[in-house]
Design an enzyme around this catalytic site. Structure first.
Site, PDB file in Angstrom:
ATOM      1  N   ASN A 131       0.801  -1.238   0.000  1.00 58.08           N
ATOM      2  CA  ASN A 131       0.000   0.000   0.000  1.00 58.08           C
ATOM      3  C   ASN A 131       0.825   1.275   0.000  1.00 58.08           C
ATOM      4  O   ASN A 131       0.437   2.253  -0.629  1.00 58.08           O
ATOM      5  CB  ASN A 131      -1.035  -0.021   1.139  1.00 58.08           C
ATOM      6  CG  ASN A 131      -0.424  -0.042   2.506  1.00 58.08           C
ATOM      7  OD1 ASN A 131       0.614  -0.660   2.708  1.00 58.08           O
ATOM      8  ND2 ASN A 131      -1.042   0.620   3.443  1.00 58.08           N
ATOM      9  N   GLY A 207       2.096  -5.570   7.283  1.00 59.39           N
ATOM     10  CA  GLY A 207       1.136  -6.245   6.417  1.00 59.39           C
ATOM     11  C   GLY A 207      -0.077  -6.638   7.228  1.00 59.39           C
ATOM     12  O   GLY A 207      -0.392  -6.018   8.250  1.00 59.39           O
ATOM     13  N   SER A 208      -0.734  -7.694   6.796  1.00 57.49           N
ATOM     14  CA  SER A 208      -1.980  -8.087   7.443  1.00 57.49           C
ATOM     15  C   SER A 208      -1.702  -8.744   8.801  1.00 57.49           C
ATOM     16  O   SER A 208      -0.641  -9.334   9.016  1.00 57.49           O
ATOM     17  CB  SER A 208      -2.720  -9.077   6.543  1.00 57.49           C
ATOM     18  OG  SER A 208      -1.908 -10.212   6.317  1.00 57.49           O
ATOM     19  N   THR A 209      -2.668  -8.661   9.681  1.00 59.01           N
ATOM     20  CA  THR A 209      -2.532  -9.296  10.991  1.00 59.01           C
ATOM     21  C   THR A 209      -2.390 -10.806  10.824  1.00 59.01           C
ATOM     22  O   THR A 209      -1.609 -11.453  11.525  1.00 59.01           O
ATOM     23  CB  THR A 209      -3.744  -8.919  11.871  1.00 59.01           C
ATOM     24  OG1 THR A 209      -3.706  -7.499  12.071  1.00 59.01           O
ATOM     25  CG2 THR A 209      -3.699  -9.605  13.225  1.00 59.01           C
ATOM     26  N   VAL A 211      -0.922 -12.607   8.413  1.00 60.16           N
ATOM     27  CA  VAL A 211       0.451 -13.019   8.105  1.00 60.16           C
ATOM     28  C   VAL A 211       1.383 -12.622   9.253  1.00 60.16           C
ATOM     29  O   VAL A 211       2.325 -13.357   9.589  1.00 60.16           O
ATOM     30  CB  VAL A 211       0.924 -12.433   6.754  1.00 60.16           C
ATOM     31  CG1 VAL A 211       2.365 -12.833   6.481  1.00 60.16           C
ATOM     32  CG2 VAL A 211       0.035 -12.910   5.612  1.00 60.16           C
ATOM     33  N   GLY A 212       1.105 -11.487   9.907  1.00 65.11           N
ATOM     34  CA  GLY A 212       1.925 -11.047  11.036  1.00 65.11           C
ATOM     35  C   GLY A 212       1.983 -12.086  12.150  1.00 65.11           C
ATOM     36  O   GLY A 212       3.033 -12.304  12.761  1.00 65.11           O
ATOM     37  N   GLU A 229       3.831  -4.220  12.142  1.00 66.75           N
ATOM     38  CA  GLU A 229       2.877  -3.138  11.852  1.00 66.75           C
ATOM     39  C   GLU A 229       1.745  -3.782  11.061  1.00 66.75           C
ATOM     40  O   GLU A 229       1.938  -4.166   9.909  1.00 66.75           O
ATOM     41  CB  GLU A 229       3.528  -2.029  11.019  1.00 66.75           C
ATOM     42  CG  GLU A 229       4.669  -1.305  11.711  1.00 66.75           C
ATOM     43  CD  GLU A 229       4.233  -0.352  12.810  1.00 66.75           C
ATOM     44  OE1 GLU A 229       3.019  -0.269  13.107  1.00 66.75           O
ATOM     45  OE2 GLU A 229       5.107   0.304  13.380  1.00 66.75           O
ATOM     46  N   CYS A 263      -3.373   1.772   6.403  1.00 67.76           N
ATOM     47  CA  CYS A 263      -3.606   1.118   7.698  1.00 67.76           C
ATOM     48  C   CYS A 263      -4.180   2.091   8.715  1.00 67.76           C
ATOM     49  O   CYS A 263      -4.818   1.667   9.669  1.00 67.76           O
ATOM     50  CB  CYS A 263      -2.315   0.508   8.211  1.00 67.76           C
ATOM     51  SG  CYS A 263      -0.960   1.674   8.208  1.00 67.76           S
ATOM     52  N   GLU A 432       7.849   2.253  15.191  1.00 66.60           N
ATOM     53  CA  GLU A 432       8.784   2.719  14.174  1.00 66.60           C
ATOM     54  C   GLU A 432       8.884   4.237  14.269  1.00 66.60           C
ATOM     55  O   GLU A 432       8.114   4.889  14.976  1.00 66.60           O
ATOM     56  CB  GLU A 432       8.304   2.298  12.783  1.00 66.60           C
ATOM     57  CG  GLU A 432       8.251   0.783  12.636  1.00 66.60           C
ATOM     58  CD  GLU A 432       8.031   0.333  11.200  1.00 66.60           C
ATOM     59  OE1 GLU A 432       6.917   0.545  10.692  1.00 66.60           O
ATOM     60  OE2 GLU A 432       8.980  -0.208  10.614  1.00 66.60           O
TER      61      GLU A 432
HETATM   62  P1  NAD Z   1       0.119  -9.135   3.437  1.00 64.37           P
HETATM   63  O1  NAD Z   1       0.154  -9.556   4.862  1.00 64.37           O
HETATM   64  O2  NAD Z   1      -0.649  -9.957   2.480  1.00 64.37           O
HETATM   65  O3  NAD Z   1       1.594  -9.064   2.852  1.00 64.37           O
HETATM   66  C1  NAD Z   1       2.595  -8.251   3.435  1.00 64.37           C
HETATM   67  C2  NAD Z   1       3.964  -8.790   3.025  1.00 64.37           C
HETATM   68  O4  NAD Z   1       4.157 -10.067   3.624  1.00 64.37           O
HETATM   69  C3  NAD Z   1       4.139  -8.982   1.531  1.00 64.37           C
HETATM   70  O5  NAD Z   1       5.437  -8.589   1.172  1.00 64.37           O
HETATM   71  C4  NAD Z   1       3.959 -10.494   1.366  1.00 64.37           C
HETATM   72  O6  NAD Z   1       4.651 -11.007   0.252  1.00 64.37           O
HETATM   73  C5  NAD Z   1       4.591 -10.988   2.649  1.00 64.37           C
HETATM   74  N1  NAD Z   1       4.183 -12.333   3.056  1.00 64.37           N
HETATM   75  C6  NAD Z   1       3.027 -12.998   2.726  1.00 64.37           C
HETATM   76  N2  NAD Z   1       3.030 -14.230   3.285  1.00 64.37           N
HETATM   77  C7  NAD Z   1       4.179 -14.347   3.979  1.00 64.37           C
HETATM   78  C8  NAD Z   1       4.745 -15.378   4.764  1.00 64.37           C
HETATM   79  N3  NAD Z   1       4.116 -16.546   4.976  1.00 64.37           N
HETATM   80  N4  NAD Z   1       5.939 -15.160   5.347  1.00 64.37           N
HETATM   81  C9  NAD Z   1       6.580 -13.979   5.193  1.00 64.37           C
HETATM   82  N5  NAD Z   1       6.107 -12.967   4.438  1.00 64.37           N
HETATM   83  C10 NAD Z   1       4.918 -13.148   3.851  1.00 64.37           C
HETATM   84  O7  NAD Z   1      -0.383  -7.624   3.468  1.00 64.37           O
HETATM   85  P2  NAD Z   1      -0.690  -6.654   2.235  1.00 64.37           P
HETATM   86  O8  NAD Z   1      -1.978  -7.095   1.641  1.00 64.37           O
HETATM   87  O9  NAD Z   1       0.522  -6.511   1.371  1.00 64.37           O
HETATM   88  O10 NAD Z   1      -0.875  -5.254   2.983  1.00 64.37           O
HETATM   89  C11 NAD Z   1      -2.082  -4.818   3.492  1.00 64.37           C
HETATM   90  C12 NAD Z   1      -2.105  -4.974   5.002  1.00 64.37           C
HETATM   91  O11 NAD Z   1      -0.995  -4.302   5.591  1.00 64.37           O
HETATM   92  C13 NAD Z   1      -3.323  -4.366   5.655  1.00 64.37           C
HETATM   93  O12 NAD Z   1      -3.820  -5.231   6.646  1.00 64.37           O
HETATM   94  C14 NAD Z   1      -2.786  -3.104   6.318  1.00 64.37           C
HETATM   95  O13 NAD Z   1      -3.523  -2.630   7.412  1.00 64.37           O
HETATM   96  C15 NAD Z   1      -1.424  -3.526   6.704  1.00 64.37           C
HETATM   97  N6  NAD Z   1      -0.568  -2.351   6.877  1.00 64.37           N
HETATM   98  C16 NAD Z   1      -0.194  -1.962   8.146  1.00 64.37           C
HETATM   99  C17 NAD Z   1       0.589  -0.843   8.332  1.00 64.37           C
HETATM  100  C18 NAD Z   1       1.018  -0.399   9.704  1.00 64.37           C
HETATM  101  O14 NAD Z   1       1.954   0.383   9.791  1.00 64.37           O
HETATM  102  N7  NAD Z   1       0.404  -0.872  10.773  1.00 64.37           N
HETATM  103  C19 NAD Z   1       0.999  -0.099   7.241  1.00 64.37           C
HETATM  104  C20 NAD Z   1       0.594  -0.517   5.967  1.00 64.37           C
HETATM  105  C21 NAD Z   1      -0.179  -1.654   5.796  1.00 64.37           C
END
Ligand code: NAD
Length: 454
Positions: A131, A207-209, A211-212, A229, A263, A432
């Site tokens: 994003n 990224g998403s919660t 995957v986090g 994050e 986010c 961060e």
């Molecule tokens: P996502 O979790 O699908 O992917 C994020 C990253 O993780 C990508 O680079 C992806 O390739 C990688 N990934 C996927 N599976 C993995 C695994 N098993 N092991 C390691 N890495 C893996 O998220 P997205 O769709 O790219 O982003 C959108 C999400 O990110 C939303 O939920 C948004 O709220 C969140 N976000 C949070 C913040 C914040 O600062 N809190 C900022 C921006 C986006």
């Protein structure tokens, strides 16, 4: 080696293909990073500072190019994309002061001298979302470099271009080879290898919660450090004593910026019941006034969604019969266009509880301060939020009551490079940005020197 085909989300035209790295390529990159880090950490602090200032200057000289790449790859409107590239420069400039200021402590103890050192971790990995590709990557890689680490960044599969260009600009600015590498690849390949590789000492994941949670569980196997994050579902709380015109005029920009793919999007507007009807009257023209269109045009305020699958996900939250109060407009024809949409559902509806990550906002009435705080906190997330009131005591009470990492009163501001950023609850772990970010890429080492009696 597999490839990823990148699509311009505003036109659906193919931009280019990018090679996705495999596990042996990651392992080679880690080995190079490990040796580069040792030399980098031995440099005088002033030399590391100078290298980061050169990198900042190089980014500054390429703002237009980076912004154009983001417009084409991610569909960001040009004004936003230029701000993002400028923000990367600012982050580099801000943390270029850090190498010379990581001074540790001298602690008074009996029988000797006790000092602490902030030792770099070694090799750090950053996993970035699609994003805000370059800004979010920079929040990890810049303070990590400043603290004496080497950094590997994995951009999201669909938006790697600006981050890849930043790696080239770093080399052109004179960063040592191998110190800062960008490794395009799949999360299930490159991302997973970051988690399992024993020489990677920390993962910064945004990224998403969903995957986090996996990243944190995997990192636990080696007690690997993590910063997370994650998602958000932030509240914009509008009290009856605020400047209602301003609250309504700005609310669309608090949620629809970057087409809601933010986010920190204030995707739940909570309005005190006695001003609810008036607020909705004011909100309608504000939403309809958001200019959605060609991201290369300086008039556009909102562009398309990033991809076809994401368009389908967002659309699923607005089925036929959804409680739409009103919608803005969006272009028709090619591109993943979705109009700004205002829903008035029940409190328990999934549009109120789930992160949609698109230009869809829910509006709910509340009764009083206690109800507003309870409603705002009725979420597993806690990233951001806004509070609109002209009563200073109420602003203080509510901002202390809302469980969220980043709040703004009478505005929608979340991110400044010089203030800490991060989430409560399932929105993340750690912080961060801000003055302390480089310390999160160090271990504190305590050393006692026995000097006997004075
Ligand atoms: P996502 O979790 O699908 O992917 C994020 C990253 O993780 C990508 O680079 C992806 O390739 C990688 N990934 C996927 N599976 C993995 C695994 N098993 N092991 C390691 N890495 C893996 O998220 P997205 O769709 O790219 O982003 C959108 C999400 O990110 C939303 O939920 C948004 O709220 C969140 N976000 C949070 C913040 C914040 O600062 N809190 C900022 C921006 C986006």
């Amino acid at each position: 080696m597999s490839t990823s085909t990148l699509i311009n989300p505003a036109t659906e035209e193919v931009l280019r293909t990018v090679e996705l790295l495999d596990v042996p390529a990651v392992d080679d990159a880690v080995a190079r990073a490990k040796s580069a880090q040792k030399a980098w950490a031995k440099l005088a602090p002033a030399e590391r500072a100078a290298a980061l200032r050169s990198f900042a200057a190089q980014v500054d000289a390429h703002i237009g190019e980076l912004a154009a790449l983001e417009v084409a790859n991610s569909g960001h409107v040009i004004g936003n994309a230029e701000w993002e590239a400028g923000h990367v420069r600012d982050v580099l400039q801000f943390y270029s002061a850090s190498p010379e200021r990581m001074s540790g402590k001298q602690i008074p103890v009996a029988g000797g001298l006790d000092v602490t050192f902030n030792e770099p971790l070694g090799v750090v990995a950053v996993i970035a979302p699609w994003n805000f590709p370059m800004t979010i990557a920079s929040w990890g890689f810049v303070p990590a470099l400043a603290a004496g680490n080497a950094v590997l960044v994995k951009p999201a599969e669909i938006t790697p271009l600006t981050t890849m260009r930043l790696a080239e600009l770093g080399l052109e600015a004179g960063l040592p080879d191998g110190l800062f590498q960008v490794l395009p690849g799949k999360g299930s390949v490159v991302g997973e290898r970051f988690i399992t590789h024993p020489d990677i000492r920390k993962i910064v994941f945004t990224g998403s919660t969903e995957v986090g949670v996996k990243v944190m569980a995997g990192a636990a196997q080696q007690v690997k450090r993590v910063t997370l994050e994650l998602g958000g579902k932030s509240a914009n709380i509008v009290f009856d004593d605020c400047d209602l015109e301003k609250a309504a005029a700005t609310a669309p920009y608090g949620v629809f910026d970057n087409a809601g793919q933010d986010c920190c999007a204030r995707s739940r507007i909570l309005v005190q019941r006695n001003v609810y009807d008036r607020f909705m009257e004011l909100l309608e023209p504000a939403v309809k006034g958001v200019v959605v269109g060609d991201p290369t045009s300086r008039d556009s305020e909102m562009g398309p969604l990033v991809s076809r699958p994401h368009f389908d996900t967002v659309s699923s939250y607005v089925p036929d019969g959804a409680p739409i109060a009103f919608q803005g407009s969006a272009p028709t024809g090619p591109g993943y266009w979705f109009p700004p949409t205002v829903l008035t559902p029940q409190r328990s509806d999934r549009t109120v509880t789930e992160e949609i990550f698109g230009p869809v906002v829910t509006v709910l009435p509340f009764e009083d301060e206690a109800d507003a705080i309870e409603l705002a906190n009725d979420s597993p997330y806690g990233l951001s939020g806004s509070i609109w009131t002209d009563n200073l005591s109420r602003a203080m009470r509510v901002s202390r009551g809302v469980e969220s990492g980043n709040l703004s009163v009478n505005s929608h501001s979340s991110v400044r490079y010089n203030t800490p950023f991060g989430g409560f609850k399932q929105s993340g772990l750690g912080r961060e940005l801000g003055p302390d970010a480089p310390l999160h890429f160090t271990e504190t080492k305590n050393v006692f020197f026995a000097i006997g009696e004075l």
